[in-house]
Design an enzyme around this catalytic site. Sequence first.
Site, PDB file in Angstrom:
ATOM      1  N   LYS A  83      14.830   8.110  43.267  1.00  0.00           N
ATOM      2  CA  LYS A  83      14.114   9.320  42.825  1.00  0.00           C
ATOM      3  C   LYS A  83      14.425   9.573  41.362  1.00  0.00           C
ATOM      4  CE  LYS A  83      13.129  13.090  45.955  1.00  0.00           C
ATOM      5  NZ  LYS A  83      13.710  14.187  46.735  1.00  0.00           N
TER       6      LYS A  83
HETATM    7  O1  G3P Z   1      13.390  16.830  48.310  1.00  0.00           O
HETATM    8  C1  G3P Z   1      12.473  17.404  47.453  1.00  0.00           C
HETATM    9  C2  G3P Z   1      11.869  18.692  47.933  1.00  0.00           C
HETATM   10  O2  G3P Z   1      11.268  18.507  49.184  1.00  0.00           O
HETATM   11  C3  G3P Z   1      12.780  19.877  47.854  1.00  0.00           C
HETATM   12  O3  G3P Z   1      12.170  20.986  48.379  1.00  0.00           O
HETATM   13  O4  G3P Z   1      12.761  23.041  49.575  1.00  0.00           O
HETATM   14  O5  G3P Z   1      14.080  22.416  47.551  1.00  0.00           O
HETATM   15  O6  G3P Z   1      11.715  23.189  47.336  1.00  0.00           O
HETATM   16  P1  G3P Z   1      12.713  22.490  48.190  1.00  0.00           P
END
Ligand code: G3P
Length: 214
Positions: A83
Amino acid sequence: MEFFLDTASLDEIAAARKQGLIDGVTTNPTLLSREGGDWQEQARKICDTVDGPVSLEVVGTKAEDMVREAEHLVTFGNNVVVKIPMIAEGLVATRELEARGIRTNVTLVFSAMQALLAAKAGATYVSPFVGRLDGIGQSGMEVVSQIRTIFDNYGMNTKILVASVRSPNHVLEGALLGADVATVPYKVITQLTQHPLTDSGLEAFLNDWKKLTE
Ligand code: G3P
């Protein structure tokens, strides 16, 4: 549509795997920090457990640091996808990693133009963060729709990975728009299986059966 689990928890991965619900896993520094302990050990265990791509994120912000970290992360398993943050240096790193045959997931994508740049750099996946966009009053799904159109217009193979999922509706809308993958928190995976009419319908069937057989 493929389902990835957005987690660094081995318990959640085990539970979702038992139900045959996951095709891969995405982690990020926040999710790994929540688990505590030795993050490298945890990341290696996740790679060993999952039959499918596992996204592990770099924390460097210079391209050369990202590439160096990526070279280390891919030793954790042959299913590692690196990533990379959607910044200018990240595009340099993505291009370099693509040339080295290392798969990438360009993360923190909030606009269709960012997604196009990531795809042009050779990203394997782009991750639009739909929940965080909705959270500031914009439409995450509008961005997903724009990305789908652009990638289709130019025959781009980069996969659209709907991230920052907050509800079953995000998964539904992503599927309707033709997103390739949704990475879903365990709580939302659970919600996807449920419907109140399923529960009340089952209860009625079982009660009627009991009346017949008692
Ligand atoms: O892993 C990336 C993403 O899905 C993170 O989401 O919940 O931290 O906005 P969030």
